[in-house]
Design a protein around this motif. Structure first.
Motif, PDB file in Angstrom:
ATOM      1  N   ALA A 138       0.812  -1.222   0.000  1.00 51.84           N
ATOM      2  CA  ALA A 138       0.000   0.000   0.000  1.00 51.84           C
ATOM      3  C   ALA A 138       0.845   1.273   0.000  1.00 51.84           C
ATOM      4  CB  ALA A 138      -0.973  -0.008   1.182  1.00 51.84           C
ATOM      5  N   PRO A 139       1.938   1.366   0.789  1.00 52.68           N
ATOM      6  CA  PRO A 139       2.733   2.599   0.746  1.00 52.68           C
ATOM      7  C   PRO A 139       3.307   2.885  -0.651  1.00 52.68           C
ATOM      8  CG  PRO A 139       3.305   1.328   2.689  1.00 52.68           C
ATOM      9  CD  PRO A 139       2.405   0.460   1.848  1.00 52.68           C
ATOM     10  N   GLY A 146       0.849   9.811  -5.403  1.00 50.37           N
ATOM     11  CA  GLY A 146       1.155  11.048  -4.688  1.00 50.37           C
ATOM     12  C   GLY A 146       0.292  11.243  -3.459  1.00 50.37           C
ATOM     13  N   ARG A 147      -0.046  10.135  -2.801  1.00 53.17           N
ATOM     14  CA  ARG A 147      -0.948  10.193  -1.650  1.00 53.17           C
ATOM     15  C   ARG A 147      -0.253   9.675  -0.402  1.00 53.17           C
ATOM     16  NH1 ARG A 147      -6.580   7.801  -2.378  1.00 53.17           N
ATOM     17  NH2 ARG A 147      -6.829   9.104  -0.553  1.00 53.17           N
ATOM     18  N   GLU A 148      -0.798  10.054   0.752  1.00 51.32           N
ATOM     19  CA  GLU A 148      -0.360   9.511   2.032  1.00 51.32           C
ATOM     20  C   GLU A 148      -0.911   8.086   2.144  1.00 51.32           C
ATOM     21  OE1 GLU A 148       1.203  11.191   4.737  1.00 51.32           O
ATOM     22  OE2 GLU A 148       1.571  12.937   3.477  1.00 51.32           O
ATOM     23  N   THR A 149      -0.184   7.223   2.853  1.00 47.44           N
ATOM     24  CA  THR A 149      -0.578   5.816   2.949  1.00 47.44           C
ATOM     25  C   THR A 149      -1.905   5.605   3.663  1.00 47.44           C
ATOM     26  OG1 THR A 149       1.736   5.134   2.894  1.00 47.44           O
ATOM     27  CG2 THR A 149       0.160   3.530   3.743  1.00 47.44           C
ATOM     28  N   LEU A 150      -2.095   6.202   4.834  1.00 49.75           N
ATOM     29  CA  LEU A 150      -3.318   5.924   5.598  1.00 49.75           C
ATOM     30  C   LEU A 150      -4.596   6.363   4.880  1.00 49.75           C
ATOM     31  CD1 LEU A 150      -2.169   6.507   9.277  1.00 49.75           C
ATOM     32  CD2 LEU A 150      -2.539   4.347   8.069  1.00 49.75           C
ATOM     33  N   PHE A 152      -4.964   6.597   1.692  1.00 47.63           N
ATOM     34  CA  PHE A 152      -5.063   5.679   0.561  1.00 47.63           C
ATOM     35  C   PHE A 152      -5.693   4.356   1.009  1.00 47.63           C
ATOM     36  CE2 PHE A 152      -3.273   2.074  -1.780  1.00 47.63           C
ATOM     37  CZ  PHE A 152      -3.685   2.374  -3.070  1.00 47.63           C
ATOM     38  N   LYS A 153      -5.203   3.799   2.118  1.00 44.72           N
ATOM     39  CA  LYS A 153      -5.742   2.539   2.616  1.00 44.72           C
ATOM     40  C   LYS A 153      -7.214   2.681   2.998  1.00 44.72           C
ATOM     41  CE  LYS A 153      -2.793  -0.149   5.025  1.00 44.72           C
ATOM     42  NZ  LYS A 153      -1.834  -0.531   6.076  1.00 44.72           N
ATOM     43  N   ARG A 154      -7.577   3.799   3.579  1.00 43.53           N
ATOM     44  CA  ARG A 154      -8.969   4.056   3.949  1.00 43.53           C
ATOM     45  C   ARG A 154      -9.841   4.047   2.681  1.00 43.53           C
ATOM     46  NH1 ARG A 154      -8.756   9.254   5.981  1.00 43.53           N
ATOM     47  NH2 ARG A 154      -7.215   8.389   7.387  1.00 43.53           N
ATOM     48  N   ASP A 155      -9.343   4.656   1.622  1.00 35.47           N
ATOM     49  CA  ASP A 155     -10.107   4.685   0.379  1.00 35.47           C
ATOM     50  C   ASP A 155     -10.218   3.294  -0.252  1.00 35.47           C
ATOM     51  OD1 ASP A 155     -10.698   7.365   0.579  1.00 35.47           O
ATOM     52  OD2 ASP A 155      -9.108   8.018  -0.785  1.00 35.47           O
ATOM     53  N   VAL A 156      -9.160   2.503  -0.181  1.00 33.25           N
ATOM     54  CA  VAL A 156      -9.235   1.148  -0.728  1.00 33.25           C
ATOM     55  C   VAL A 156     -10.271   0.332   0.046  1.00 33.25           C
ATOM     56  CG1 VAL A 156      -7.973  -1.007  -1.123  1.00 33.25           C
ATOM     57  CG2 VAL A 156      -6.907   1.177  -1.697  1.00 33.25           C
ATOM     58  N   ARG A 157     -10.381   0.566   1.357  1.00 34.86           N
ATOM     59  CA  ARG A 157     -11.418  -0.126   2.135  1.00 34.86           C
ATOM     60  C   ARG A 157     -12.813   0.247   1.635  1.00 34.86           C
ATOM     61  NH1 ARG A 157      -7.763   0.598   6.418  1.00 34.86           N
ATOM     62  NH2 ARG A 157      -8.798   2.478   7.166  1.00 34.86           N
ATOM     63  N   LYS A 158     -12.991   1.474   1.167  1.00 32.62           N
ATOM     64  CA  LYS A 158     -14.286   1.874   0.602  1.00 32.62           C
ATOM     65  C   LYS A 158     -14.582   1.061  -0.662  1.00 32.62           C
ATOM     66  CE  LYS A 158     -13.849   6.609   2.286  1.00 32.62           C
ATOM     67  NZ  LYS A 158     -13.591   8.007   1.884  1.00 32.62           N
ATOM     68  N   LEU A 159     -13.560   0.836  -1.457  1.00 35.65           N
ATOM     69  CA  LEU A 159     -13.735   0.017  -2.660  1.00 35.65           C
ATOM     70  C   LEU A 159     -14.022  -1.433  -2.284  1.00 35.65           C
ATOM     71  CD1 LEU A 159     -10.815   1.497  -4.790  1.00 35.65           C
ATOM     72  CD2 LEU A 159     -13.254   2.046  -4.946  1.00 35.65           C
ATOM     73  N   LYS A 160     -13.389  -1.891  -1.208  1.00 37.88           N
ATOM     74  CA  LYS A 160     -13.612  -3.250  -0.719  1.00 37.88           C
ATOM     75  C   LYS A 160     -15.055  -3.419  -0.254  1.00 37.88           C
ATOM     76  CE  LYS A 160     -11.265  -6.558   2.288  1.00 37.88           C
ATOM     77  NZ  LYS A 160     -10.217  -6.727   3.287  1.00 37.88           N
ATOM     78  N   GLU A 161     -15.625  -2.387   0.366  1.00 38.46           N
ATOM     79  CA  GLU A 161     -17.025  -2.439   0.810  1.00 38.46           C
ATOM     80  C   GLU A 161     -17.977  -2.656  -0.363  1.00 38.46           C
ATOM     81  OE1 GLU A 161     -18.469  -2.358   3.871  1.00 38.46           O
ATOM     82  OE2 GLU A 161     -16.428  -2.515   4.639  1.00 38.46           O
ATOM     83  N   LEU A 162     -17.593  -2.174  -1.527  1.00 36.59           N
ATOM     84  CA  LEU A 162     -18.411  -2.347  -2.728  1.00 36.59           C
ATOM     85  C   LEU A 162     -18.131  -3.681  -3.430  1.00 36.59           C
ATOM     86  CD1 LEU A 162     -18.147   1.262  -4.194  1.00 36.59           C
ATOM     87  CD2 LEU A 162     -20.080   0.247  -2.970  1.00 36.59           C
ATOM     88  N   GLY A 163     -17.190  -4.456  -2.878  1.00 32.12           N
ATOM     89  CA  GLY A 163     -16.842  -5.745  -3.469  1.00 32.12           C
ATOM     90  C   GLY A 163     -15.921  -5.638  -4.666  1.00 32.12           C
ATOM     91  N   LEU A 164     -15.256  -4.490  -4.832  1.00 35.42           N
ATOM     92  CA  LEU A 164     -14.418  -4.279  -6.023  1.00 35.42           C
ATOM     93  C   LEU A 164     -12.970  -4.717  -5.835  1.00 35.42           C
ATOM     94  CD1 LEU A 164     -15.779  -0.768  -7.058  1.00 35.42           C
ATOM     95  CD2 LEU A 164     -16.512  -3.027  -7.863  1.00 35.42           C
ATOM     96  N   THR A 165     -12.489  -4.715  -4.597  1.00 39.70           N
ATOM     97  CA  THR A 165     -11.104  -5.100  -4.331  1.00 39.70           C
ATOM     98  C   THR A 165     -11.071  -6.124  -3.212  1.00 39.70           C
ATOM     99  OG1 THR A 165     -10.759  -3.362  -2.678  1.00 39.70           O
ATOM    100  CG2 THR A 165     -10.226  -2.821  -4.975  1.00 39.70           C
TER     101      THR A 165
END
Length: 186
Positions: A138-139, A146-150, A152-165
């Motif tokens: 993730a880092p 060009g994003r901070e890690t935390l 970014f990870k929070r946003d990926v969890r949003k995608l995971k909630e939708l079943g995309l990742t």
């Protein structure tokens, strides 16, 4: 409430039925369901206990010796809470990410992503990067955008909630649902 992998494994096997925490007030309530690496874990009870009242059976139910449990609890301050835990089934996101997208679901996912992109667009770039670089830390992915890690990870969890990742041992990958969405299929 964070649970170590050994604790989760014990809950899944039925050997561990509780955990103890020092909190000023309970941070979970009966009925709370937590998504974990073993699936859902449900809190079935929360009660305040005194350290001196703990017995070997209490420690064993938490997967510890009484000596180790008391040493762990001696490090903190505040009341001690016994949290009753039980495995409560598979994480619903696992089934979701394998489901094909219907045209209506595709429209719904697109609308949700558009709302997420309202202030600063990030969803398309994040999905494309995970697609191109599965299994990358993730880092490293965050730095490429060009994003901070935390955040970014929070946003990926949003995608995971939708079943995309889905999360891998290291990094992420698109789920079949995410691949279908990214490629425009239904």
């Amino acid at each position: 409430m964070l649970l170590r992998q050994e604790t989760l494994d014990g809950i899944a096997a039925g050997r561990i039925t509780c955990a103890f925490r020092r909190w000023e007030r309970p941070r979970v309530v009966p009925g709370t369901r937590m998504r974990t690496r073993i699936g859902l874990v449900e809190v079935t009870g929360v009660s305040r206990v005194g350290v001196s009242a703990l017995r070997a059976a209490d420690a064993a139910a938490a997967g510890q010796t009484l000596k180790d449990l008391r040493a762990l609890l001696a490090r903190g301050t505040g009341p001690v809470w016994r949290i009753e835990l039980v495995a409560a089934g598979e994480d619903p996101r696992v089934a979701l990410r394998a489901q094909p997208l219907t045209p209506d679901e595709r429209d719904s996912v697109a609308a949700r992503l558009a709302r997420m992109d309202r202030v600063t667009p990030w969803t398309a770039a994040t999905l494309a990067l995970i697609d191109a670089r599965p299994g990358v830390r993730a880092p490293d992915l965050a730095a490429e955008l060009g994003r901070e890690t935390l955040p970014f990870k929070r946003d990926v969890r949003k995608l995971k909630e939708l079943g995309l990742t889905e999360s891998l041992e290291v990094g992420y990958r698109l789920s079949p649902r995410g691949e279908s969405y990214l490629r425009g299929g239904a």
